[in-house]
Design a protein around this motif. Structure first.
Motif, PDB file in Angstrom:
ATOM      1  N   PRO A 193       0.810  -1.176   0.043  1.00  0.00           N
ATOM      2  CA  PRO A 193      -0.028  -0.153   0.066  1.00  0.00           C
ATOM      3  C   PRO A 193       0.852   1.233   0.240  1.00  0.00           C
ATOM      4  N   HIS A 194       0.556   2.187  -0.686  1.00  0.00           N
ATOM      5  CA  HIS A 194       1.124   3.678  -0.884  1.00  0.00           C
ATOM      6  C   HIS A 194       0.060   4.570  -0.358  1.00  0.00           C
ATOM      7  N   LEU A 195       0.445   5.189   0.842  1.00  0.00           N
ATOM      8  CA  LEU A 195      -0.580   6.308   1.198  1.00  0.00           C
ATOM      9  C   LEU A 195      -0.054   7.738   1.102  1.00  0.00           C
ATOM     10  N   GLY A 196      -0.725   8.423   1.869  1.00  0.00           N
ATOM     11  CA  GLY A 196      -0.154   9.977   1.630  1.00  0.00           C
ATOM     12  C   GLY A 196      -1.129  10.902   0.619  1.00  0.00           C
TER      13      GLY A 196
END
Lengths: 383, 157
Positions: free
Chosen positions: A50-53
């Motif tokens: 997962p890539h958040l932000g």
């Protein structure tokens, strides 16, 4: 050609490279702006990163420049689906530091609005989970019902979703004459719809085939990953802060803690996580009914508080049971009217971190369901 | 166990690494420990009989001026008791052992602490930013942080 030979030939021919697929950041199935980098072997998920932000709004940095009452609207915007529940641990933390006793009526009113909001949250969660699995009708049912809840909360606070209703020592608005009657009507409607959805969605054999035995989260892994809320209870652990830490007046109500029982599939799969939410709506209805019964209808909705809220030097960690899990606020005070540091421990953030662990080895289409069953809100993940 | 008992239990096995027990008004009682011993102490907290802190509620980092602080809020599902562990590291060499192997929830919490405050967790398998873009410079929650004027040619305000 012998049987074995043919198989060998097939394997060598089909030995394909693994593929990396990006899901999101703009995709309806990610329930917000989340990007999942998925590695697949054919249709089997082998890795998820997962890539958040994408929705990071510097919540914690903003808080350091804001006075305590000014922070509440920001907290609404963390988990914008259950804003009432969000505000609660924050004001409880302030009240604990300031040693303020809130009036009895306020405690009950808080319970009622928080439980109403919990129902609204679970309605969205179950509805969109159904949508992920391809069931559209329950979605319409739930969104129709949710509107009634929102109307009540709007009448109380003036806003549909971002309420800013909880104040230190009280709430911003008093109840109106038809309040009790309207809430009881909503409770009746929620039960009716839940019964319909049980037949339409939950025990529907297609839905069961899609969700049972998928994304199994064992209790040990769930605790180690810090999961909470329906995700943890779906794995069979009866952890609920409303009972375990009995804040506010929750010790006065009689309610059960629904846990995943493995009625269909195994404990800790998507179906059980989802089922916990449906049962929790019923428990919230019970709490609301009891709270309405016990609530004093007369009286002020605000305690005596200082005009300028200045916290004494010190720190506090306060958590409460949000619809999505344990929401915690760690507030460090330096003795002024602004916090030195405010850290929010969002349940969505923590629950999401378990995705890479539980989605390996399932089909790509199941990954969408696993994500849906976790019930995340990206406003809280990214803050 | 009460926080005082937990402190005494830790003091027995980790003697000098456990610095003090603080029980002030307006603050949850906490135990201050030596940063280098964080992993070992947390290991005892998780595995020792009677403690069994299997649930990490939160891991926060704070800017204390000259130093950076790391705060661990722990909870035991079985006994329903809590403890707060605190440690402090100098700003110019903010190294704390990672507890990711004990509680896997610490993975993202530590990445967040690194991202926003700049505490470096030794032994973490993937110490990269989590909320900010991977190529962002600086750690925004430090008190002396200055936001850059531009990011990839876009104005930051």
């Amino acid at each position: 050609m012998s049987e074995k030979k043919r198989l060998d030939l097939e394997y060598s021919q089909l030995d394909s490279d693994r593929m990396r697929i990006n899901v999101g950041p703009q995709h309806p199935s990610t329930h917000g702006v989340l990007r999942l980098e998925v590695e697949v072997d054919g249709e089997i998920v082998t890795e998820v990163v997962p890539h958040l932000g994408y929705l990071h709004r510097s919540f914690e940095k903003h808080c350091e420049r804001m006075t305590y009452p000014q922070i509440t609207p920001y907290i609404d915007r963390m988990d914008y689906i259950s804003a009432m529940n969000n505000e609660w641990p924050y004001v409880m933390a302030l009240e604990k530091m300031l040693d303020i006793k809130v009036p009895e009526k306020v405690e009950y009113l808080r319970v009622i609005v928080a439980e109403l909001n919990r129902i609204a949250n679970h309605q969205i969660a179950v509805a969109t989970f159904g949508l992920d699995a391809g069931a559209f009708t329950p979605f319409l049912f739930y969104f129709r019902d949710r509107e009634y809840i929102i109307w009540i909360l709007e009448k109380l606070s003036g806003a549909r979703l971002l309420y800013n209703y909880f104040r230190v020592g009280g709430v911003s608005g008093d109840i109106y004459p038809e309040f009790k009657e309207e809430v009881l009507n909503v409770v009746k409607q929620v039960r009716k719809t839940n019964e319909e959805v049980m037949n339409l969605l939950i025990y529907n054999s297609i839905f069961v085939k899609r969700t049972a035995n998928v994304g199994i989260l064992t209790p040990e892994v769930a605790i180690n990953f810090g999961c909470s809320g329906p995700v943890l209870r779906g794995s069979g652990i009866a952890h609920d802060l409303r009972r375990d830490e009995a804040y506010s007046v929750y010790d006065r109500f009689d309610f059960d803690i629904p846990v995943g029982k493995g009625e269909v599939g195994v404990v800790g799969d998507c179906w059980n996580r989802n089922m916990v939410r449906v049962h929790e709506m019923e428990q919230s209805c019970r709490i609301i009914e009891q709270a309405l019964e016990q609530m004093p209808m007369e009286g002020d909705v605000k305690a005596m508080i200082p005009k300028r809220i200045k916290l004494p030097k010190g720190e506090v960690y306060m958590r409460a049971e949000n619809p999505k899990g344990d929401l915690g606020f760690y507030i460090v005070s330096n003795g002024t009217d602004k916090p030195e540091r405010l850290k929010a421990r969002g349940p969505s953030f923590v629950n999401l971190s378990v995705i890479p662990e539980i989605s390996k080895g399932y089909m790509f289409a199941d990954l969408i369901l696993i994500l849906g069953s976790i019930d995340i809100v990206l406003g809280e993940v990214d803050r | 166990m009460t926080p005082q008992e937990i402190y005494e239990h830790l003091k027995k096995s980790h003697d000098t690494a456990v610095l003090e027990f603080v029980d002030q008004p307006q603050t949850d009682p906490f135990i201050r420990v030596e940063p280098s011993a964080v992993f070992d102490i947390c290991h005892s907290l998780r595995d020792d009989e009677g403690l069994e802190f299997d649930y990490m509620m939160s891991l926060s980092a704070t800017d204390l001026g000259e130093q950076l602080g790391v705060v661990y809020h722990l909870y035991a599902m079985k006994y329903r008791h809590k403890i707060v562990i605190k440690t402090e590291v100098p700003k110019d060499n903010p190294l704390v052992p990672s507890v990711e192997r004990l509680w896997r929830t610490a993975d993202w919490h530590e990445r967040e602490a690194f991202d926003l405050i700049g505490v470096v967790f030794e032994g973490h398998h993937n110490m990269i930013r989590i909320l900010l873009p991977y190529d962002w410079e600086g750690h925004p929650l430090r008190k002396d942080y200055q936001a850059p004027e531009t990011y990839h040619g876009m104005k930051v305000s």
